[in-house]
Scaffold this active site. Structure first.
Site, mmCIF file in Angstrom:
data_model
loop_
_atom_site.group_PDB
_atom_site.id
_atom_site.type_symbol
_atom_site.label_atom_id
_atom_site.label_comp_id
_atom_site.label_asym_id
_atom_site.label_seq_id
_atom_site.Cartn_x
_atom_site.Cartn_y
_atom_site.Cartn_z
ATOM 1 N N SER A 1 51.556 0.947 45.483
ATOM 2 C CA SER A 1 50.103 0.867 45.720
ATOM 3 C C SER A 1 49.287 1.299 44.515
ATOM 4 O O SER A 1 49.397 2.443 44.073
ATOM 5 C CB SER A 1 49.698 1.795 46.875
ATOM 6 O OG SER A 1 50.177 1.332 48.085
ATOM 7 N N HIS B 1 48.186 -4.384 46.288
ATOM 8 C CA HIS B 1 49.500 -4.965 45.996
ATOM 9 C C HIS B 1 49.294 -6.418 45.574
ATOM 10 O O HIS B 1 49.015 -7.283 46.406
ATOM 11 C CB HIS B 1 50.407 -4.927 47.235
ATOM 12 C CG HIS B 1 50.944 -3.571 47.550
ATOM 13 N ND1 HIS B 1 52.223 -3.181 47.211
ATOM 14 C CD2 HIS B 1 50.381 -2.500 48.150
ATOM 15 C CE1 HIS B 1 52.409 -1.933 47.608
ATOM 16 N NE2 HIS B 1 51.313 -1.498 48.179
ATOM 17 N N HIS C 1 56.057 -4.333 53.195
ATOM 18 C CA HIS C 1 56.448 -3.214 54.044
ATOM 19 C C HIS C 1 56.834 -3.731 55.427
ATOM 20 O O HIS C 1 56.348 -4.778 55.869
ATOM 21 C CB HIS C 1 55.276 -2.237 54.195
ATOM 22 C CG HIS C 1 54.669 -1.800 52.903
ATOM 23 N ND1 HIS C 1 53.797 -2.597 52.182
ATOM 24 C CD2 HIS C 1 54.813 -0.652 52.190
ATOM 25 C CE1 HIS C 1 53.432 -1.960 51.087
ATOM 26 N NE2 HIS C 1 54.028 -0.782 51.061
ATOM 27 N N TYR D 1 55.762 -2.560 58.155
ATOM 28 C CA TYR D 1 54.596 -2.583 59.053
ATOM 29 C C TYR D 1 53.776 -3.864 58.917
ATOM 30 O O TYR D 1 52.917 -4.129 59.747
ATOM 31 C CB TYR D 1 53.709 -1.345 58.849
ATOM 32 C CG TYR D 1 53.092 -1.204 57.470
ATOM 33 C CD1 TYR D 1 52.075 -2.050 57.038
ATOM 34 C CD2 TYR D 1 53.531 -0.222 56.589
ATOM 35 C CE1 TYR D 1 51.510 -1.925 55.788
ATOM 36 C CE2 TYR D 1 52.981 -0.078 55.339
ATOM 37 C CZ TYR D 1 51.965 -0.929 54.944
ATOM 38 O OH TYR D 1 51.423 -0.806 53.693
ATOM 39 N N GLU D 2 54.059 -4.661 57.875
ATOM 40 C CA GLU D 2 53.375 -5.950 57.761
ATOM 41 C C GLU D 2 54.004 -7.004 58.675
ATOM 42 O O GLU D 2 53.503 -8.119 58.777
ATOM 43 C CB GLU D 2 53.411 -6.430 56.309
ATOM 44 C CG GLU D 2 52.604 -5.553 55.375
ATOM 45 C CD GLU D 2 52.770 -5.954 53.912
ATOM 46 O OE1 GLU D 2 52.236 -6.990 53.513
ATOM 47 O OE2 GLU D 2 53.473 -5.222 53.180
ATOM 48 N N ALA E 1 53.098 5.479 46.144
ATOM 49 C CA ALA E 1 52.092 6.509 46.403
ATOM 50 C C ALA E 1 52.589 7.282 47.611
ATOM 51 O O ALA E 1 53.127 6.692 48.545
ATOM 52 C CB ALA E 1 50.752 5.859 46.690
ATOM 53 N N MET F 1 55.611 5.151 53.213
ATOM 54 C CA MET F 1 56.006 4.066 54.121
ATOM 55 C C MET F 1 56.827 2.992 53.408
ATOM 56 O O MET F 1 56.873 1.846 53.870
ATOM 57 C CB MET F 1 54.752 3.419 54.732
ATOM 58 C CG MET F 1 53.803 4.385 55.417
ATOM 59 S SD MET F 1 52.289 3.542 55.931
ATOM 60 C CE MET F 1 51.270 4.948 56.418
ATOM 61 N N SER F 2 57.444 3.346 52.281
ATOM 62 C CA SER F 2 58.111 2.304 51.482
ATOM 63 C C SER F 2 59.356 2.858 50.788
ATOM 64 O O SER F 2 59.869 3.915 51.155
ATOM 65 C CB SER F 2 57.136 1.762 50.430
ATOM 66 O OG SER F 2 56.900 2.738 49.437
ATOM 67 N N ASN G 1 47.633 12.284 47.886
ATOM 68 C CA ASN G 1 46.842 12.997 48.909
ATOM 69 C C ASN G 1 47.691 14.104 49.517
ATOM 70 O O ASN G 1 48.915 14.080 49.408
ATOM 71 C CB ASN G 1 46.413 12.015 50.008
ATOM 72 C CG ASN G 1 47.606 11.326 50.664
ATOM 73 O OD1 ASN G 1 48.214 10.434 50.066
ATOM 74 N ND2 ASN G 1 47.950 11.751 51.849
ATOM 75 N N HIS H 1 43.244 4.914 53.184
ATOM 76 C CA HIS H 1 43.880 4.125 52.127
ATOM 77 C C HIS H 1 43.027 4.171 50.853
ATOM 78 O O HIS H 1 43.552 4.103 49.748
ATOM 79 C CB HIS H 1 44.076 2.682 52.603
ATOM 80 C CG HIS H 1 44.804 1.818 51.620
ATOM 81 N ND1 HIS H 1 46.109 2.077 51.229
ATOM 82 C CD2 HIS H 1 44.426 0.714 50.928
ATOM 83 C CE1 HIS H 1 46.485 1.166 50.342
ATOM 84 N NE2 HIS H 1 45.495 0.334 50.143
HETATM 85 N N1 HPA Z 1 51.488 9.188 54.461
HETATM 86 C C1 HPA Z 1 52.151 8.023 54.459
HETATM 87 N N2 HPA Z 1 52.106 7.166 53.448
HETATM 88 C C2 HPA Z 1 51.357 7.498 52.380
HETATM 89 C C3 HPA Z 1 50.654 8.694 52.311
HETATM 90 C C4 HPA Z 1 50.705 9.591 53.423
HETATM 91 O O1 HPA Z 1 50.105 10.672 53.441
HETATM 92 N N3 HPA Z 1 50.020 8.713 51.103
HETATM 93 C C5 HPA Z 1 50.364 7.563 50.471
HETATM 94 N N4 HPA Z 1 51.177 6.816 51.237
#
Ligand code: HPA
Length: 276
Positions: A31, A62, A84, A86-87, A114, A212-213, A236, A248
């Site tokens: 990302s 992406h 991903h 989830y897509e 990320a 998530m990846s 984050n 996001h």
């Molecule tokens: N959680 C899940 N996926 C993420 C996060 C998060 O805090 N930050 C970036 N991708």
């Protein structure tokens, strides 16, 4: 058509478009991190939509392009964007692009993402070498029939993140004066962010960062015997650690802020990975 034939067709399509580049290292850019591949020389850019069987990403940030070229004098290939689970893609297809890179003959795969910080030792803006992962996605990209031409039915994962290659990554960071943390990455399937209770549970399970990846691609590369190094850009604080709701936009904004340091690190490390 079996997975092996799908991979052959896909790899042949890439070779036909970039016959001059025989990549020795590959990188999957997560990302907001795609810009790194724009710096390659002798660049060949192939949109995923022009490759047979290749899944196309629908997530903002992406781009969905394969970029082949030279980085630091070494032939490399980059994925600008990934797909991903989830897509809506099935697990085997989430891992397909990584497998195509492996079929192109790379020796090392660098996976990037990320991620949210779970460990108190991590903060937004940090770079973390992934030393291991916890697969809590609830699925595995190797589920289904196994083709022994690709790898064994039950691949070992005890050194999935290659210690030598990870040391090369640490040396590249050290040489540039970039601080590199280390930690364990956990995957949940998403797309909802985690609850604070889930993050507390993940911390007990030994996870330092959450995303998530990445894990499906690492499992596929390990299956195919390709060395892997992983880099998480901590974008984050994970849910319940900070007091802000997760968005996001925050993830993309921090990834964007980290672009320069991330590109400098990869610019040094990726050619080294190609020589490793
Ligand atoms: N959680 C899940 N996926 C993420 C996060 C998060 O805090 N930050 C970036 N991708």
């Amino acid at each position: 058509m079996g997975l092996f034939e799908v991979l052959e067709e896909c790899a042949a399509a890439v070779r036909a478009r970039a016959p001059e580049v025989k990549p020795r290292a590959g990188v999957i850019l997560g990302s907001g991190l795609g810009a790194f591949a724009d710096t390659f020389e002798r660049k060949v850019v192939i949109p995923y939509s022009e490759l047979p069987h290749f899944p196309c990403s629908s997530v903002p940030g992406h781009a969905g392009r394969l970029v082949l070229g030279d980085c630091g004098g070494e032939p490399v290939v980059a994925m600008q964007g990934r797909v991903h689970f989830y897509e809506g893609y099935p697990p085997w297809q989430v891992a397909l692009p990584a497998r195509v890179l492996c079929r192109l003959g790379i020796r090392s795969l660098v996976v990037t993402n990320a991620a949210g910080a779970i460990s108190p030792n991590l903060a937004p803006g940090d770079l973390m070498a992934i030393t291991d992962h916890v697969n809590l996605a609830g699925w595995n990209p190797l589920a289904g029939p196994n083709d022994e031409r690709l790898g064994p039915r039950f691949p070992d994962m005890s050194k999935a993140y290659h210690p030598g290659l990870t040391e090369t990554l640490a040396e590249a960071a050290g040489g540039l004066g970039i601080e590199l943390k280390r930690g364990v990455y956990a995957i949940l399937s998403g797309p909802s962010y985690e609850t604070p209770a889930e993050i507390r549970a993940l911390r007990v399970l030994g996870a330092d960062a959450i995303g998530m990846s990445t894990v499906p691609e690492v499992i596929a590369a390990a299956h195919m015997g390709v060395k892997v190094a992983g880099i998480s850009c901590i974008t984050n604080l994970a849910a319940g650690i900070g007091d802000k709701p997760l968005t996001h936009e925050e993830v993309a904004e921090t990834a964007n802020r980290m672009r320069d340091v991330f590109c400098r690190l990869l610019g040094s490390f990726l050619p080294a990975a190609a020589r490793a």
